[in-house]
Design an enzyme around this catalytic site. Structure first.
Site, PDB file in Angstrom:
ATOM      1  N   HIS A  23       0.835  -1.211   0.000  1.00  0.00           N
ATOM      2  CA  HIS A  23       0.000   0.000   0.000  1.00  0.00           C
ATOM      3  C   HIS A  23       0.863   1.253   0.000  1.00  0.00           C
ATOM      4  O   HIS A  23       0.567   2.236   0.674  1.00  0.00           O
ATOM      5  CB  HIS A  23      -0.989  -0.016   1.179  1.00  0.00           C
ATOM      6  CG  HIS A  23      -2.036  -1.075   1.007  1.00  0.00           C
ATOM      7  ND1 HIS A  23      -3.156  -0.881   0.224  1.00  0.00           N
ATOM      8  CD2 HIS A  23      -2.100  -2.352   1.440  1.00  0.00           C
ATOM      9  CE1 HIS A  23      -3.869  -1.994   0.215  1.00  0.00           C
ATOM     10  NE2 HIS A  23      -3.250  -2.904   0.940  1.00  0.00           N
ATOM     11  N   GLY A 110      -8.184 -14.255  -7.994  1.00  0.00           N
ATOM     12  CA  GLY A 110      -8.567 -13.914  -6.627  1.00  0.00           C
ATOM     13  C   GLY A 110      -7.519 -14.273  -5.592  1.00  0.00           C
ATOM     14  O   GLY A 110      -7.800 -14.336  -4.408  1.00  0.00           O
ATOM     15  N   GLY A 112      -4.600 -12.614  -5.159  1.00  0.00           N
ATOM     16  CA  GLY A 112      -3.733 -11.492  -4.801  1.00  0.00           C
ATOM     17  C   GLY A 112      -2.394 -11.533  -5.522  1.00  0.00           C
ATOM     18  O   GLY A 112      -1.453 -10.842  -5.138  1.00  0.00           O
ATOM     19  N   SER A 114      -2.157 -10.827  -8.770  1.00  0.00           N
ATOM     20  CA  SER A 114      -2.304  -9.923  -9.919  1.00  0.00           C
ATOM     21  C   SER A 114      -2.634 -10.618 -11.239  1.00  0.00           C
ATOM     22  O   SER A 114      -2.027 -10.329 -12.271  1.00  0.00           O
ATOM     23  CB  SER A 114      -1.037  -9.069 -10.102  1.00  0.00           C
ATOM     24  OG  SER A 114      -0.895  -8.226  -9.023  1.00  0.00           O
ATOM     25  N   ASP A 160       1.502  -3.425  -9.716  1.00  0.00           N
ATOM     26  CA  ASP A 160       1.207  -4.737 -10.296  1.00  0.00           C
ATOM     27  C   ASP A 160       1.469  -4.756 -11.798  1.00  0.00           C
ATOM     28  O   ASP A 160       2.094  -5.678 -12.332  1.00  0.00           O
ATOM     29  CB  ASP A 160      -0.259  -5.125 -10.058  1.00  0.00           C
ATOM     30  CG  ASP A 160      -0.622  -5.134  -8.592  1.00  0.00           C
ATOM     31  OD1 ASP A 160       0.293  -5.046  -7.754  1.00  0.00           O
ATOM     32  OD2 ASP A 160      -1.817  -5.212  -8.286  1.00  0.00           O
TER      33      ASP A 160
HETATM   34  C1  GLA Z   1      -3.099  -4.058  -5.169  1.00  0.00           C
HETATM   35  C2  GLA Z   1      -2.967  -2.875  -6.120  1.00  0.00           C
HETATM   36  C3  GLA Z   1      -1.548  -2.307  -6.109  1.00  0.00           C
HETATM   37  C4  GLA Z   1      -1.058  -2.044  -4.689  1.00  0.00           C
HETATM   38  C5  GLA Z   1      -1.318  -3.249  -3.798  1.00  0.00           C
HETATM   39  C6  GLA Z   1      -0.994  -2.953  -2.351  1.00  0.00           C
HETATM   40  O1  GLA Z   1      -2.336  -5.141  -5.619  1.00  0.00           O
HETATM   41  O2  GLA Z   1      -3.309  -3.242  -7.426  1.00  0.00           O
HETATM   42  O3  GLA Z   1      -1.496  -1.136  -6.898  1.00  0.00           O
HETATM   43  O4  GLA Z   1      -1.629  -0.885  -4.173  1.00  0.00           O
HETATM   44  O5  GLA Z   1      -2.654  -3.685  -3.874  1.00  0.00           O
HETATM   45  O6  GLA Z   1       0.356  -2.762  -2.175  1.00  0.00           O
END
Ligand code: GLA
Length: 376
Positions: A23, A110, A112, A114, A160
């Site tokens: 974040h 889903g 995390g 990407s 990402d």
């Molecule tokens: C998701 C968002 C990214 C980043 C992360 C947290 O993956 O797509 O841009 O903000 O959360 O680090």
């Protein structure tokens, strides 16, 4: 079984893990992701029409988009990310040609890791390739990010999509999200391995509080910049400045900002630890990052907390944290390589006992971002 030889190109883009710096991208700081060998692959060939025909290896049927009205496919259940990516690439002034695309995604949805960035980035790279246009990877990443914002409704940062496009085999990336300067650091763990474990609690950033967290950091910066005019973004606020002015923030906003300020410091320490090969120190930073996401940023949730805690209770584990946007998804753990299998068994068993269903460990290497191969 589809005959892949009938396609002209095979274009893939990677999923990613974020090693540390969570974040932080949308606060303008440095993050440390790495591209994975889990990826979305697009087999593509020109078809001489004014349509993009899209099919999948994992779904029945196909969909078609008119090149002249790419902006009109927002509400499709399947294919809207591809249509959105094509639309935004076209809107940026690039040529789109009629083509057939077959998509094959090995990034678990889903999780995390990407999957959506991998789909967006590979779709754009495939469209540029089949149109005979060279492409700039950073521009592809920025366009894919715009597609994620407009089509997925996630007001995401650039991490990402940048990792998916510009990752390098065997390398962690140190990406400055304010300037998009990126350094590559060999991801050499010596006798340690990176274990990726999915808590299997579906993670959906649209329905989660992701956009709310982003707004909270903007609220923090709006107050702090009045007192630190030289700061261009929240990540520019130093720990000393934060200590002076944080009392001006409402309690919850102060917690969110404290996470950001401290996490930026952890990224610096993590860079030093990785360069020095000090994996135990890196592991401690991973633990501190997870704890901060749990207590200050409040983006973990009970299942990821159980997974991270169980990982840390194993003696061969140097540290473990939730990676990515949060509210579910995957943890990463640094584990002594000779104990990897034993660690995984221990972790999965402990998780099942506490949560009542199974987590899953994925095998993946740190890999290149976009890869273009000519088929014929
Ligand atoms: C998701 C968002 C990214 C980043 C992360 C947290 O993956 O797509 O841009 O903000 O959360 O680090």
């Amino acid at each position: 079984m589809t005959d892949l030889k009938k396609y002209a190109y095979k274009v893939s883009a990677a999923g990613r893990v974020n090693i540390i710096g969570e974040h932080i991208d949308y606060c303008g700081g440095k993050v440390m992701p790495a591209a994975l060998s889990l990826k979305n692959t697009v087999y593509v060939r020109p078809n001489g029409t004014d349509k993009i025909n899209l099919s999948w290896t994992t779904l029945p049927g196909s969909v078609s988009f008119d090149i002249a009205s790419l902006g009109s496919y927002r509400d499709m259940p399947y294919g809207k990310y591809q249509a959105g990516s094509a639309f935004l690439w076209q809107r940026a002034g690039h040529k789109i040609v009629g083509c057939d695309m077959l998509q094959d995604c090995t990034v678990p949805f889903g999780s995390g890791l990407s999957s959506s960035a991998a789909i967006e980035v590979s779709t754009i790279a495939a469209l540029a390739t089949v149109a005979g246009e060279p492409f700039d990877r950073a521009e592809v990443a920025l366009t894919a990010q715009a597609a994620e914002r407009e089509y997925a409704g996630v007001n995401c940062g650039i991490m990402d999509q940048y990792a998916s496009a510009c990752g390098k085999k065997g390398m962690a990336m140190l990406l400055d999200c304010k300037t998009l300067e990126c350094e590559y650091i060999p991801f050499e763990l010596g006798g340690w391995s990176l274990v990726i474990t999915d808590c299997k609690k579906p993670h959906n950033l649209v329905e989660s509080k992701y956009n709310e967290r982003r707004a909270e950091t903007e609220e923090a910066f709006a107050v702090l910049k009045e007192h630190v005019p030289s700061a261009a973004c929240l990540a520019d606020i130093t720990p000393g400045q934060f200590a002076r002015f944080s009392r001006l923030l409402p309690a919850v906003i102060k917690k969110r900002a404290a996470h950001v300020i401290n996490e930026c410091e952890r990224v610096k320490l993590a860079e030093a630890a990785l360069r020095a090969g000090n994996i135990e120190a890196l592991g401690k930073l991973l633990n501190a990052s997870h704890d901060s996401l749990r207590d200050l940023y409040e983006t973990t949730g009970s299942e990821p907390d159980v997974l991270a805690d169980a990982a840390r209770s194993h003696p061969a584990c140097a540290g473990s944290r939730l990676t990515g946007g949060g509210f579910g998804g995957c943890t990463i753990s640094l584990v002594r390589s000779e104990c990897e299998e034993q660690f995984k068994n221990y972790l999965l068993k402990a998780y099942r006992e506490k949560v009542g269903y199974d987590a899953v460990c994925y095998s993946a290497d740190i890999s290149d971002g976009i890869i273009v191969e000519k088929i014929n």
